[in-house]
Design an enzyme around this catalytic site. Structure first.
Site, PDB file in Angstrom:
ATOM      1  N   ASN A 147     -73.214 -83.235 -18.372  1.00 43.52           N
ATOM      2  CA  ASN A 147     -72.521 -83.700 -19.633  1.00 43.52           C
ATOM      3  C   ASN A 147     -72.805 -82.935 -20.838  1.00 43.52           C
ATOM      4  OD1 ASN A 147     -71.771 -85.309 -22.185  1.00 43.52           O
ATOM      5  ND2 ASN A 147     -71.608 -87.123 -20.869  1.00 43.52           N
ATOM      6  N   GLU A 154     -69.582 -95.238 -10.880  1.00 47.69           N
ATOM      7  CA  GLU A 154     -70.720 -94.470 -11.419  1.00 47.69           C
ATOM      8  C   GLU A 154     -71.592 -95.841 -11.991  1.00 47.69           C
ATOM      9  OE1 GLU A 154     -70.557 -91.223 -13.969  1.00 47.69           O
ATOM     10  OE2 GLU A 154     -72.265 -91.786 -15.207  1.00 47.69           O
ATOM     11  N   THR A 193     -73.131 -95.315 -25.064  1.00 46.77           N
ATOM     12  CA  THR A 193     -72.414 -96.409 -24.085  1.00 46.77           C
ATOM     13  C   THR A 193     -73.557 -97.339 -23.729  1.00 46.77           C
ATOM     14  OG1 THR A 193     -71.255 -94.699 -23.519  1.00 46.77           O
ATOM     15  CG2 THR A 193     -70.974 -96.523 -22.074  1.00 46.77           C
ATOM     16  N   ARG A 198     -66.355 -88.727 -32.174  1.00 48.40           N
ATOM     17  CA  ARG A 198     -67.391 -88.127 -32.768  1.00 48.40           C
ATOM     18  C   ARG A 198     -68.151 -87.084 -32.333  1.00 48.40           C
ATOM     19  NH1 ARG A 198     -71.389 -92.989 -30.545  1.00 48.40           N
ATOM     20  NH2 ARG A 198     -69.941 -94.365 -31.521  1.00 48.40           N
ATOM     21  N   HIS A 233     -73.276 -83.557 -26.193  1.00 49.52           N
ATOM     22  CA  HIS A 233     -74.067 -83.531 -27.249  1.00 49.52           C
ATOM     23  C   HIS A 233     -74.408 -82.184 -27.976  1.00 49.52           C
ATOM     24  CE1 HIS A 233     -74.316 -87.917 -27.429  1.00 49.52           C
ATOM     25  NE2 HIS A 233     -74.837 -87.688 -26.202  1.00 49.52           N
ATOM     26  N   ARG A 247     -64.115 -89.622 -26.945  1.00 48.87           N
ATOM     27  CA  ARG A 247     -64.234 -90.945 -27.519  1.00 48.87           C
ATOM     28  C   ARG A 247     -63.139 -91.140 -28.386  1.00 48.87           C
ATOM     29  NH1 ARG A 247     -68.404 -94.595 -28.113  1.00 48.87           N
ATOM     30  NH2 ARG A 247     -70.364 -93.995 -26.626  1.00 48.87           N
ATOM     31  N   GLU A 276     -64.377 -88.738 -19.085  1.00 44.07           N
ATOM     32  CA  GLU A 276     -65.081 -90.044 -19.624  1.00 44.07           C
ATOM     33  C   GLU A 276     -64.219 -90.582 -20.524  1.00 44.07           C
ATOM     34  OE1 GLU A 276     -69.628 -90.319 -18.111  1.00 44.07           O
ATOM     35  OE2 GLU A 276     -69.376 -89.708 -20.350  1.00 44.07           O
ATOM     36  N   HIS A 300     -76.559 -91.942 -16.926  1.00 46.37           N
ATOM     37  CA  HIS A 300     -76.809 -92.488 -18.277  1.00 46.37           C
ATOM     38  C   HIS A 300     -78.521 -92.419 -18.448  1.00 46.37           C
ATOM     39  CE1 HIS A 300     -75.341 -93.705 -22.077  1.00 46.37           C
ATOM     40  NE2 HIS A 300     -76.785 -94.249 -22.329  1.00 46.37           N
TER      41      HIS A 300
HETATM   42  C1  LIG Z   1     -70.639 -93.020 -20.505  1.00 44.76           C
HETATM   43  C2  LIG Z   1     -71.921 -92.263 -20.679  1.00 44.76           C
HETATM   44  O1  LIG Z   1     -72.679 -92.861 -20.181  1.00 44.76           O
HETATM   45  C3  LIG Z   1     -72.101 -90.983 -21.375  1.00 44.76           C
HETATM   46  O2  LIG Z   1     -71.055 -90.199 -21.289  1.00 44.76           O
HETATM   47  C4  LIG Z   1     -72.208 -91.190 -22.865  1.00 44.76           C
HETATM   48  O3  LIG Z   1     -71.278 -92.077 -23.116  1.00 44.76           O
HETATM   49  C5  LIG Z   1     -72.453 -89.891 -23.540  1.00 44.76           C
HETATM   50  O4  LIG Z   1     -71.632 -90.336 -24.660  1.00 44.76           O
HETATM   51  P1  LIG Z   1     -72.249 -91.238 -25.750  1.00 44.76           P
HETATM   52  O5  LIG Z   1     -73.839 -90.744 -25.934  1.00 44.76           O
HETATM   53  O6  LIG Z   1     -71.311 -90.682 -27.011  1.00 44.76           O
HETATM   54  O7  LIG Z   1     -72.316 -92.330 -25.353  1.00 44.76           O
HETATM   55  N1  LIG Z   2     -72.164 -91.047 -17.554  1.00 43.43           N
HETATM   56  C1  LIG Z   2     -73.449 -90.528 -17.887  1.00 43.43           C
HETATM   57  C2  LIG Z   2     -73.370 -89.441 -18.528  1.00 43.43           C
HETATM   58  O1  LIG Z   2     -72.463 -88.484 -18.644  1.00 43.43           O
HETATM   59  C3  LIG Z   2     -74.793 -88.602 -19.316  1.00 43.43           C
HETATM   60  O2  LIG Z   2     -75.281 -89.536 -19.828  1.00 43.43           O
HETATM   61  P1  LIG Z   2     -76.630 -88.926 -20.872  1.00 43.43           P
HETATM   62  O3  LIG Z   2     -77.358 -88.184 -19.655  1.00 43.43           O
HETATM   63  O4  LIG Z   2     -76.044 -88.219 -21.973  1.00 43.43           O
HETATM   64  O5  LIG Z   2     -77.165 -90.233 -21.224  1.00 43.43           O
END
Ligand SMILES: CC(=O)[C@@H](O)[C@H](O)COP(=O)(O)O
Ligand SMILES: NCC(=O)COP(=O)(O)O
Length: 240
Positions: A7, A151, A101, A49, A10, A45, A70, A191
């Site tokens: 993911n 998930e 989330t 953001r 960030h 989102r 997502e 997550h």
């Molecule tokens: C849905 C989820 O678990 C993650 O993708 C998380 O949402 C990352 O984005 P945020 O940190 O903005 O929630």
């Molecule tokens: N769905 C979880 C994700 O995509 C990544 O979550 P995180 O590792 O950033 O908390």
């Protein structure tokens, strides 16, 4: 062995701190692919953001592995998903004021709205996963909607501090994993997973995809910091 979805939200958070062009999450996706990531995950989102519409569109052109979008069940975002056609959409709950989330999608309580979104995505040939808490009622409601995967939200496990709490939350994941597999749903998890807490989760039988972001981006900032400083020091010490 679970597949790793990286993911990159960030990376975009750092870019949006200055509303500039770097670091570009598209470049991060390419590097993740080169390092062996099985998938790239981004969360578009509603408040934009971090990930922007342009990122999702460019990623669709450039990502060669699985692209997982997502998204909330909102009509505007569903429209973008239908146009961009990621390989997979993971439906998540969203609250404007949350830092991240906080919980899973309430499929039981919002069945009609979730179904409307799921049906449109499935009809377009997009795989659908629902991001839910490790709760058998949510798993059963997800199965009834005909999605490919769920998930399981690992946040409660990741946030647990005492050994007893960690054990309880881990056992909830193990039980929910078995309930998911029994219903012939693909089992994804994610997550809050980190280099310290991921191994027990990756060991759960049948988990096919882990989505991990914040911890990888955090480590990347630190493991790359020394080199970045050295490179800048070289420039400023020898400007000619
Ligand atoms: C849905 C989820 O678990 C993650 O993708 C998380 O949402 C990352 O984005 P945020 O940190 O903005 O929630
Ligand atoms: N769905 C979880 C994700 O995509 C990544 O979550 P995180 O590792 O950033 O908390």
């Amino acid at each position: 062995m679970p597949l790793l979805g990286v993911n990159i939200d960030h990376v975009a958070t750092i870019r949006q701190a200055r509303r500039t062009i770097e670091p570009d999450p598209v470049w991060a996706a390419s590097l993740a692919e080169l390092a062996g990531a099985h998938g790239i995950t981004v969360h578009l989102r509603e408040d934009r953001r971090h990930i922007q519409d342009r990122d999702v569109r460019v990623l669709r052109e450039t990502v060669q592995v699985k692209l997982n979008l997502e998204m909330a069940t909102a009509d505007e975002i569903t429209g973008i998903a239908l146009e961009v056609r990621p390989d997979q959409c993971t439906l998540v709950p969203e609250k404007r004021e949350e830092v991240t989330t906080e919980g899973g999608l309430d499929v039981v309580g919002n069945r009609d709205r979730v179904k409307r979104c799921v049906d449109q995505l499935l009809e377009a040939g997009i795989e659908v996963s629902l991001f839910i808490d490790p709760d058998v009622k949510q798993i059963e409601a997800s199965r009834e909607l005909g999605v490919h995967a769920v998930e399981l939200h690992t946040g409660a496990y990741a946030d647990a501090e005492t050994a007893a709490d960690i054990d309880r939350e881990y056992n909830a994941l193990v039980t929910a994993a078995a309930e998911t597999l029994q219903r012939n749903l693909l089992l994804h998890m994610g997550h809050g997973l980190t280099y310290r807490n991921v191994i027990p989760v990756a060991s759960i039988a049948g988990v096919s995809e882990l989505n991990i972001g914040h911890s990888i981006v955090s480590r990347a900032v630190l493991v790359g910091f020394e080199r970045a400083v050295r490179e800048m020091k070289e420039l400023v010490s020898d400007p000619n």
